[in-house]
Design a protein around this motif. Sequence first.
Motif, PDB file in Angstrom:
ATOM      1  N   ILE A  31       0.519  -1.024  -0.288  1.00 56.14           N
ATOM      2  CA  ILE A  31      -0.116  -0.815   0.259  1.00 56.14           C
ATOM      3  C   ILE A  31       0.985   1.362  -0.299  1.00 56.14           C
ATOM      4  N   PRO A  32       1.170   2.171  -1.514  1.00 61.66           N
ATOM      5  CA  PRO A  32       2.047   2.842  -1.392  1.00 61.66           C
ATOM      6  C   PRO A  32       2.390   3.970  -0.394  1.00 61.66           C
ATOM      7  N   GLN A  33       0.699   3.765   0.246  1.00 62.63           N
ATOM      8  CA  GLN A  33       0.789   5.004   1.092  1.00 62.63           C
ATOM      9  C   GLN A  33       1.611   4.706   2.949  1.00 62.63           C
ATOM     10  N   ARG A  36       5.447   4.996   2.765  1.00 61.26           N
ATOM     11  CA  ARG A  36       6.594   6.078   3.363  1.00 61.26           C
ATOM     12  C   ARG A  36       6.508   6.576   4.695  1.00 61.26           C
ATOM     13  N   ALA A 158      -6.144   9.440   1.616  1.00 63.87           N
ATOM     14  CA  ALA A 158      -4.668   9.273   1.032  1.00 63.87           C
ATOM     15  C   ALA A 158      -5.396   8.037   0.913  1.00 63.87           C
ATOM     16  N   VAL A 159      -4.779   7.224   2.427  1.00 60.79           N
ATOM     17  CA  VAL A 159      -4.435   5.710   2.659  1.00 60.79           C
ATOM     18  C   VAL A 159      -5.588   4.716   1.833  1.00 60.79           C
ATOM     19  N   ARG A 161      -7.201   6.722  -0.951  1.00 64.96           N
ATOM     20  CA  ARG A 161      -7.659   6.029  -2.433  1.00 64.96           C
ATOM     21  C   ARG A 161      -5.982   5.175  -2.468  1.00 64.96           C
ATOM     22  N   SER A 162      -5.399   5.126  -1.393  1.00 59.66           N
ATOM     23  CA  SER A 162      -3.961   3.951  -1.654  1.00 59.66           C
ATOM     24  C   SER A 162      -4.160   3.187  -2.158  1.00 59.66           C
ATOM     25  N   GLU A 163      -5.313   1.990  -0.945  1.00 62.25           N
ATOM     26  CA  GLU A 163      -6.111   1.171  -0.946  1.00 62.25           C
ATOM     27  C   GLU A 163      -6.758   0.890  -2.133  1.00 62.25           C
ATOM     28  N   THR A 166      -4.714  -0.195  -4.912  1.00 61.92           N
ATOM     29  CA  THR A 166      -3.681  -1.538  -4.991  1.00 61.92           C
ATOM     30  C   THR A 166      -4.624  -2.790  -4.743  1.00 61.92           C
TER      31      THR A 166
END
Length: 312
Positions: A31-33, A36, A158-159, A161-163, A166
């Motif tokens: 999960i890209p967020q 980070r 943001a998380v 959207r990231s989920e 993916t």
Amino acid sequence: MPPKPDLKSIVAGIHADLAPRFGEGKVADYIPQLARVDPRRFGLAVVTLEGETFLAGDAELPFSIQSISKALMLTLALGRHGETIWKRVGREPSGSAFNSIVQLEAESGIPRNPFINAGAIVVTDTLLAGHTPREAIAEIVRFVRFLADEEGIVTDKAVARSEEATGDRNRALAHFMHSFGTLKHPVDHVLGVYFHHCALAMSCRQLAKAGLFLANNGRNPVTGHSVISSARARRINALMLTCGHYDGSGDFAYRVGLPGKSGVGGGILAIAPGHASIAVWSPGLDATGNSLLGSIALEMLANRAGWSVFGH
């Protein structure tokens, strides 16, 4: 009765003992967020039934609670629908990865327990009954604020959207269950709500406060709010002990001896029934997707405070 543990020095001691190891484990990077997040973060919060709070490290910093939300959503679903939810989700440890599809096929679309992804998606489906996705998300946020007695808790958009971006594996699980009739609502609606409650951002202190009702027979001893019956609180704790750490649940029960629910954001909510609610956060995960240092911190705490549910 054994003497009351000196929680102030125990919490400070755990933080000091683990400080040289901060950053160990592997941050969830699918999960890209989450990728980070600073892997050296570490927070620990203990809130007792008397309302005393003991904090160490980054205990006031919000993080993505991820699958810890599954325990809170199960509480909400049991309060709303009662025992009927067990017709659609089981109560057994899975022994498979949290996002596995293999068992679902063998078991006709009924997930093993409410804490693997498939099971939590079914629980989320029950929360949509009579609601639009937006209303369901609003109700979930209100419920978590009520549990923690804090107004500032929000979903990290943001998380979420990231989920969403993916979430192919979760989509596959949901469509598969929909084909068996296990889900009653459109897959996109269910997953939209699911991604949002996994993306709730809370600090260790807020999370420990939110779990306090599970340490006190379903009632928050600080606010006096009754959340759920004592029998249901006991059952949620039992499921957290047997299923709360995916296929690392047996090892966690063996080493720590407390009901707990982990999330891939590196958080763990643990319950010491009759004593306290505990939240720990360390983003580096072990091979089973549980917080590496978080599990070690809870093992230290259970030993030093004498809180294992299996005795001293």
